[in-house]
Design an enzyme around this catalytic site. Structure first.
Site, PDB file in Angstrom:
ATOM      1  N   GLY C 239       4.465   5.753   7.224  1.00  0.00           N
ATOM      2  CA  GLY C 239       3.882   4.817   6.167  1.00  0.00           C
ATOM      3  C   GLY C 239       2.891   5.481   5.223  1.00  0.00           C
ATOM      4  CG  HIS C 240       0.843   3.174   2.342  1.00  0.00           C
ATOM      5  ND1 HIS C 240       0.888   2.030   1.375  1.00  0.00           N
ATOM      6  CD2 HIS C 240       0.479   2.343   3.403  1.00  0.00           C
ATOM      7  CE1 HIS C 240       0.387   0.916   1.969  1.00  0.00           C
ATOM      8  NE2 HIS C 240       0.319   0.956   3.307  1.00  0.00           N
ATOM      9  CG  ASN C 241      -2.734   5.979   1.803  1.00  0.00           C
ATOM     10  OD1 ASN C 241      -2.296   4.971   1.328  1.00  0.00           O
ATOM     11  ND2 ASN C 241      -3.147   6.773   1.168  1.00  0.00           N
TER      12      ASN C 241
END
Lengths: 331, 331, 331
Positions: C239-241
């Site tokens: 997922g993002h980050n």
């Protein structure tokens, strides 16, 4: 080159109330922690409230209760998180659609591509397909026959859409998405499997976003349906003849078996599973990695996976679980 | 344009016994519930028996026990579900294979593509590869060197097959499938990982279907093998050196680690997992999302995931599980 | 045509001590069980020690403790498994990179492709992107604008890299990988979801390998980071980050939600899940299909999934679990 705005200009576009004005032009959005004087930050989750004091942000977006929690120039709005989303979009507009069909693209003469649409290199578009105004189709997409893409829909590279499927307006399909592959249907016959041709299609409503490498199977006889406003993350599998209600969000790696009906405004956690032919009512939340094996008729949150623990503890837990079933005793 | 048949014509092609004749030409298959007079419906699952009375179908397929359960024109057959599958195929034949190589395709001069095969736009075919008679290779497929595709095999768009892999006859590979990527092998060495080149290949038998975005890794030294008649759904991961026995079906999102041997006629439920180096005997059913961590030597159904429940109940359940292991006590 | 070596030649290249010499040229690596006189086998896992006596291998790689366990010509090394990996690479070097851009590739005039790099058919490379020396980009890859690919990195066919992402040196990305698709971010607003544009990117370190159809999302504001030496198997979702620490290995079908920080030298088992915003410290092992829902601050192995069992036993187990929560009683 980047966009630059004052607080007053942001409020003029997005609403809300400006309190003070940023000392210089704002050029982007950042977190409270990483923002500098040219950034506008946001406080949407109160657990970050303590970061407000130390933030170097040029301005901040926050809710009415936090109006006096800082002396920074600020925008007060009833929904700081949604305001943050719109502010990021203001500073980072999507790339413009460059009208025209790339010379390498293979567009069937009987397809209708709106003159304002962008069709990238190595795209294939089949017979009878219609691509709406303002669509952008990325490199290497393969779009079958008799497909409909609504106005303003964007396909990132390497999306595949099989014949006869429909995608609404202002949708976003990320790289590697497959819409309309055959549902998993076969009949046993004398120790072999007879394929059931899947002759339904997939219908996707407006403003649906579908994450990378997600797959949505076509229906067996009737269609698989994703209603408007649904947001699907990456690597989700939606089986044939599912109906996903409007504005439902599904996190990554979820698997939904065939003929499941999910209501509207549901939230399905990452890696959850739903077995076939179930109905999930509106406003249900399914926890991460939870397996739903019966229909749910009452809104709420549902969970199945036991808590994780150090492996040595787990060995004792597993022994208890096994002993219970080996002895056929209640604990 | 659609095909149209009488009951007598269907029986002439597919066997079974016609009782009566449809009032008009039949043009397609539908469920009992949605069928109209031009449709033939089917009763394969007795839980839908009550729909028979109200069905507007022009005809119906059913088993010998239901022979007198309706006055509709009907086909009586020992296996109504398989008959339904074949009837759908009769009304919906696969698109014809259009012999020829698209001018944009890049076929290595040392590849051999049968004159009756169809090779779509933007396909790449490597050195020494052989494409059998009647194959259809969709847009954007990337096929490496020394690959074999057997007669009548269909690749949907954007399938990747790495060097040296073999696909049997009459197989179907859906969009985004990757056959023969490197297995996950590496050796720890002083805090780093040394890649183990994967020099086995993948061998896929006849009449195997593989769902969208499924990945089947090549073997480390020996081959990964999918035997004839297996049906794999979407987004399945098969690790290196697995052997999947004939006519086994695997539902979506299953993950199979390396060197697993699965018997024939097994059924692996959606999102199940199988850890490495296990053996699963013939005729085993694994429930959805179940994790198999030991070899299974006895046919039957195996399950691991606890029942889902409202989250408030789950919190009490989780507390009990944790207390058990925290105190080291048996319950 | 295949490479051929004597024991002495192998030791000259890879170190270790040769004891004796193979009777003839060695042409490949095989397991103890399947090796013939032209193969070099290896004993890295002592559970295969009993196969040593019957092996027909021409030579064997083993550790110092096994030095006298066989009379076969042998190489003695402190890490037989890593030595095996390097020996396979010696016999099976990667295909040479053929410098040059295929005439069908669409390379933006403002991209910089090193003259020693190979760019395959139907590749698209965007504005401002730099492809380093010795890179090999497979057929049908779609690489956005302002991407960086470090020296010696290999992309298999049909990889997509979105704008602004960075891949280090000597990386391997397998077919169907998607780097930099939008993270799953949206804000609820009056019953609808407002998309949060994802304006961070993805940064991947050196010597990272990423398996087929794995997806790594770009960050919301900051970047998603995969540090050097990480090895990711197939069909993983990051997922993002997220920040994945150096030399961490992640098995197939793992799902990692947004903003997770994983330490270095972790091992995440197949089909495991990690919920959002957690921190996992260095040297943590997560068991297969385990769901991590809290941060982990102590190295060790963690597990959640209960043992699988025959379904009839499971029904009793499930009844106990349900009764516990239905009655609100402690067991």
């Amino acid at each position: 080159m980047a966009a630059s705005f004052s607080l007053a200009e942001i409020v003029a576009r997005l609403g809300g109330e400006a309190v003070g004005e940023a000392p210089g032009p704002l050029t982007g959005v950042a977190t409270l922690e990483s923002a500098g004087p040219a950034h506008i930050a946001f406080l949407a989750n109160l657990k970050y409230r303590s970061q407000l004091a130390a933030s170097r942000a040029g301005a901040v977006i926050l809710g009415p209760e936090e109006r006096e929690a800082t002396q920074l120039p600020r925008i007060v709005t009833g929904n700081p998180y949604a305001y943050y989303a719109r502010t990021v979009a203001l500073f980072n507009p999507p790339p413009p659609v460059k009208a025209g069909v790339h010379p390498t693209a293979q567009v069937d003469p009987a397809a209708i591509v709106d003159a304002s649409a962008e069709v990238g290199p190595f795209v294939v578009i089949g017979h009878g397909t219609r691509v709406g105004p303002g669509c952008a189709i990325g490199a290497g997409c393969a779009i079958g026959a008799n497909v409909r893409l609504g106005e303003g829909t964007r396909l990132h590279p390497r999306v595949t859409i099989y014949d006869d499927c429909t995608v609404g307006e202002r949708c976003i399909l990320h790289a590697g998405v497959v819409v309309g592959a055959d549902g998993f249907g076969m009949a046993p016959d004398a120790g072999r499997w007879v394929k059931i041709p899947q002759v339904g299609a997939v219908r996707i409503g407006n403003e649906v976003e579908i994450g990378a490498n997600t797959t949505i199977d076509r229906g067996a006889l009737d269609d698989t349906v994703i209603e408007e406003g649904c947001k699907l993350d990456n690597q989700i599998q939606v089986g044939h003849n599912c109906v996903i209600g409007a504005h439902t969000v599904i996190a990554g790696c979820v698997g939904i078996a065939g003929s499941v009906r999910i209501g509207h405004h549901c939230r399905i956690g990452g890696k959850a599973g739903i077995t076939g032919h179930l109905e999930i009512c509106d406003n249900v939340t399914v926890s991460a990695m939870t397996l739903i094996t019966k229909s749910i008729r009452k809104p709420g949150t549902y969970t199945s996976v036991p808590p994780f623990m150090p492996h040595a503890d787990w060995l004792r837990y597993a022994a208890r679980v096994r002993r219970g079933h080996d002895e056929g005793e209640e604990p």
